[in-house]
Design a protein around this motif. Structure first.
Motif, short mmCIF file in Angstrom:
data_model
loop_
_atom_site.label_atom_id
_atom_site.label_comp_id
_atom_site.label_asym_id
_atom_site.label_seq_id
_atom_site.Cartn_x
_atom_site.Cartn_y
_atom_site.Cartn_z
N LEU A 1 0.87 -1.17 0.00
CA LEU A 1 0.00 0.00 0.00
C LEU A 1 0.91 1.23 0.00
CD1 LEU A 1 -3.05 0.89 0.26
CD2 LEU A 1 -2.56 1.22 2.70
N ILE A 2 0.74 2.09 -1.01
CA ILE A 2 1.53 3.32 -1.07
C ILE A 2 0.73 4.43 -0.39
CG2 ILE A 2 2.55 5.06 -2.58
CD1 ILE A 2 3.16 2.90 -4.60
N VAL A 3 1.35 5.05 0.61
CA VAL A 3 0.72 6.14 1.34
C VAL A 3 1.54 7.40 1.12
CG1 VAL A 3 0.12 7.02 3.63
CG2 VAL A 3 -0.32 4.62 3.06
N CYS A 4 0.87 8.48 0.70
CA CYS A 4 1.54 9.74 0.41
C CYS A 4 1.14 10.79 1.45
CB CYS A 4 1.17 10.23 -0.98
SG CYS A 4 1.61 9.09 -2.32
N ALA A 5 2.10 11.60 1.86
CA ALA A 5 1.83 12.62 2.88
C ALA A 5 2.33 13.98 2.42
CB ALA A 5 2.51 12.23 4.19
N GLY A 6 1.65 15.04 2.90
CA GLY A 6 2.05 16.40 2.58
C GLY A 6 1.95 16.69 1.09
N ARG A 7 2.94 17.35 0.54
CA ARG A 7 2.90 17.72 -0.88
C ARG A 7 2.97 16.51 -1.81
NH1 ARG A 7 8.19 18.16 -3.09
NH2 ARG A 7 9.81 17.89 -1.52
N LYS A 8 3.40 15.37 -1.29
CA LYS A 8 3.49 14.16 -2.11
C LYS A 8 2.11 13.58 -2.43
CE LYS A 8 7.96 13.59 -2.72
NZ LYS A 8 8.56 13.56 -4.07
N SER B 1 1.05 13.17 -5.96
CA SER B 1 1.53 12.05 -6.77
C SER B 1 0.59 10.85 -6.75
CB SER B 1 2.92 11.60 -6.27
OG SER B 1 3.82 12.68 -6.25
N ILE B 2 -0.47 10.92 -5.95
CA ILE B 2 -1.33 9.75 -5.76
C ILE B 2 -1.89 9.22 -7.08
CG2 ILE B 2 -3.62 9.07 -4.89
CD1 ILE B 2 -2.94 10.48 -2.27
N GLU B 3 -2.39 10.11 -7.93
CA GLU B 3 -2.99 9.68 -9.20
C GLU B 3 -1.97 8.96 -10.08
OE1 GLU B 3 -6.07 9.55 -10.41
OE2 GLU B 3 -6.79 10.22 -8.47
#
Length: 227
Positions: free
Chosen positions: A50-57, A60-62
């Motif tokens: 599972l890739i979890v992105c935080a803050g300005r990242k 990049s989710i899409e």
């Protein structure tokens, strides 16, 4: 000098029975920031990357969601469930004892390539602005249109009737539970998914992922050092 806005990407091995949102909430609470999201849902009974992105990242989710996915797992033939996994009771369909490995491989070949797939009723897809699983829980039928997906690899890694062990590489939007259903339909005996693990998203593999508890501990230790 202005400080660069915070942004970080976490590769996590999602624990069994946790929802993807449970993982996001845990990371959000540890980071103590609101902007945290995941790049592709895993059902509670699935494990793996599972890739979890935080803050300005989170921007990049899409891009992560659009990347190729790889899964391993187990289908059981001769039976099915309402959701095509173990979230609902198992229903006997037909005697599958005569099904051979060659038949299973031939069925998998029919489901390889560019195909049209009907998502399962117990999914988070929206129809007319509403999640279809909400209608399913109320016993309502929702017409689901087939959607184009691509399955580049559907490998049978082991067959111990009634268990079909597989490795699948597929595009965004592919439901592995629907592949279980469709495999069972082609064989004429029904099928459901008893185990699933996501092993890769694009160039990111499960081997690179951290266990959730260890990651949370690292985040808290790092946070405490900066206080």
């Amino acid at each position: 000098m202005q400080q660069e806005p915070y942004g970080e990407v976490f590769l996590i091995n999602k624990p069994l029975e946790w929802t993807s949102f449970d993982v996001v909430k845990k990371v959000r609470n540890a980071l103590r920031i609101k902007k945290v999201g995941h790049a592709g849902t895993l059902d509670p009974l699935a494990t793996g990357l599972l890739i979890v992105c935080a803050g300005r990242k989170t921007k990049s989710i899409e891009s992560y969601m659009g990347q190729e996915k790889e899964y391993t797992g187990v289908f059981v033939i001769g039976k099915t469930t309402e959701s095509f996994d173990l979230e609902h009771p198992v229903i006997e369909v037909a005697d599958a004892s005569a099904i051979t490995l060659d038949q299973v491989k031939a069925a998998a070949a029919e489901l390889t390539g560019d195909i049209l797939q009907i998502p399962p009723m117990h999914s988070a897809i929206k129809v007319d602005g509403k999640r279809v699983y909400e209608a399913a829980r109320k016993g309502h039928e929702v017409k689901m249109d087939p959607r184009p997906v691509s399955v580049s690899t559907f490998e049978i890694t082991k067959f111990e009737n009634p268990e079909v062990h597989f490795r699948i590489i597929c595009s965004k939007g592919t439901y592995i539970r629907s592949l279980a259903r469709d495999l069972g339909d082609i064989l004429g005996v029904g099928a459901y998914m008893s185990a699933l693990c996501r092993t890769r998203i694009g160039e990111h593999s499960l081997e690179q992922a951290e266990e959730l508890d260890l990651l949370i501990q690292k985040i808290k230790e790092r946070r405490d050092e900066n206080i």
